[in-house]
Design a protein around this motif. Sequence first.
Motif, PDB file in Angstrom:
ATOM      1  N   THR A  47     -22.536  49.828  16.232  1.00  0.00           N
ATOM      2  CA  THR A  47     -21.172  49.215  15.925  1.00  0.00           C
ATOM      3  C   THR A  47     -20.334  49.154  17.207  1.00  0.00           C
ATOM      4  N   MET A  48     -19.066  48.822  16.984  1.00  0.00           N
ATOM      5  CA  MET A  48     -18.193  48.995  18.424  1.00  0.00           C
ATOM      6  C   MET A  48     -17.180  50.145  18.416  1.00  0.00           C
ATOM      7  N   GLY A  49     -17.547  50.977  17.297  1.00  0.00           N
ATOM      8  CA  GLY A  49     -16.724  52.154  17.082  1.00  0.00           C
ATOM      9  C   GLY A  49     -15.369  52.115  16.318  1.00  0.00           C
ATOM     10  N   ARG A  50     -15.196  50.891  15.832  1.00  0.00           N
ATOM     11  CA  ARG A  50     -14.017  50.538  15.047  1.00  0.00           C
ATOM     12  C   ARG A  50     -14.333  50.491  13.518  1.00  0.00           C
ATOM     13  N   ASP A  51     -15.302  50.102  13.068  1.00  0.00           N
ATOM     14  CA  ASP A  51     -15.781  50.007  11.784  1.00  0.00           C
ATOM     15  C   ASP A  51     -16.805  49.288  11.713  1.00  0.00           C
ATOM     16  N   GLY A  52     -17.702  49.651  10.469  1.00  0.00           N
ATOM     17  CA  GLY A  52     -19.157  49.046  10.431  1.00  0.00           C
ATOM     18  C   GLY A  52     -19.333  47.558  10.369  1.00  0.00           C
ATOM     19  N   ASP A  53     -18.153  46.829  10.406  1.00  0.00           N
ATOM     20  CA  ASP A  53     -18.314  45.515  10.284  1.00  0.00           C
ATOM     21  C   ASP A  53     -18.703  44.807  11.464  1.00  0.00           C
ATOM     22  N   SER A  54     -18.224  45.240  12.684  1.00  0.00           N
ATOM     23  CA  SER A  54     -18.569  44.594  13.887  1.00  0.00           C
ATOM     24  C   SER A  54     -19.887  45.388  14.556  1.00  0.00           C
ATOM     25  N   LEU A  55     -20.843  44.331  14.922  1.00  0.00           N
ATOM     26  CA  LEU A  55     -22.046  44.836  15.584  1.00  0.00           C
ATOM     27  C   LEU A  55     -22.095  44.711  16.911  1.00  0.00           C
ATOM     28  N   ALA A  56     -22.870  45.745  17.444  1.00  0.00           N
ATOM     29  CA  ALA A  56     -22.920  45.660  18.934  1.00  0.00           C
ATOM     30  C   ALA A  56     -24.428  46.281  19.055  1.00  0.00           C
ATOM     31  N   LEU A  57     -25.530  45.302  19.245  1.00  0.00           N
ATOM     32  CA  LEU A  57     -26.864  45.814  19.328  1.00  0.00           C
ATOM     33  C   LEU A  57     -27.418  45.588  20.639  1.00  0.00           C
ATOM     34  N   LEU A  58     -28.183  46.332  21.178  1.00  0.00           N
ATOM     35  CA  LEU A  58     -29.029  46.131  22.277  1.00  0.00           C
ATOM     36  C   LEU A  58     -30.140  45.019  22.227  1.00  0.00           C
ATOM     37  N   VAL A  59     -30.126  44.111  23.127  1.00  0.00           N
ATOM     38  CA  VAL A  59     -31.235  43.035  23.228  1.00  0.00           C
ATOM     39  C   VAL A  59     -32.342  43.832  23.882  1.00  0.00           C
ATOM     40  N   CYS A  60     -33.452  43.910  23.204  1.00  0.00           N
ATOM     41  CA  CYS A  60     -34.928  44.440  23.724  1.00  0.00           C
ATOM     42  C   CYS A  60     -35.815  43.779  23.931  1.00  0.00           C
ATOM     43  N   ASP A  61     -36.684  43.755  25.126  1.00  0.00           N
ATOM     44  CA  ASP A  61     -38.001  43.413  25.246  1.00  0.00           C
ATOM     45  C   ASP A  61     -38.785  44.576  25.088  1.00  0.00           C
ATOM     46  N   ASP A  62     -39.321  45.236  25.831  1.00  0.00           N
ATOM     47  CA  ASP A  62     -39.769  46.611  25.584  1.00  0.00           C
ATOM     48  C   ASP A  62     -38.640  47.604  25.990  1.00  0.00           C
TER      49      ASP A  62
END
Length: 178
Positions: free
Chosen positions: A56-71
Amino acid sequence: MPGPVFLDGDGVTLRAATEEDVPFLRENHDDPRVRATRSVHEPADDEWARRRLGGTMGRDGDSLALLVCDDDPVGLVYLVREDPNAHTQRLGELAYWIAPDEWGNGYATAAADRLVAHAFDDLGLHRVTASAFADNVASRRVLESVGFQEEGVARKEAFVDGDWQDVVRYGLLVEEWR
């Protein structure tokens, strides 16, 4: 790849950042090439990066902040739902950045596509918006390839590196996605 996969997509996985990812987040957020594509005016510190841990962005659980990963991590994708009407109107805003060494590999498109699918199919959103600087042709191409429609231009809205930038607004409705 540390941390469990939250969403799996075509060519990428999206997962929550862990403490191990703080240097990656800080280094790339502060990279001048990344900053030139975003309205970022202050350097990231550990606190900024740690607010993105856990997905999340540390504000609430509604806004997602996710890493984009290959390996390994290659970027960060957001689904921001901070607007006071976001729940009533079932809205979200898509944003993303990719580490400059990974530009041109399709990661932004794959991540945007996967997170938009999650927004509509899993979260039940009605509309997702996004924006890009008018001269950021690559980011605009990502949005258009995912299905976003250009909705207008906010002239000279963002002040970046001493210049005013036009910001192109995009929108995508659930019925267009389907």
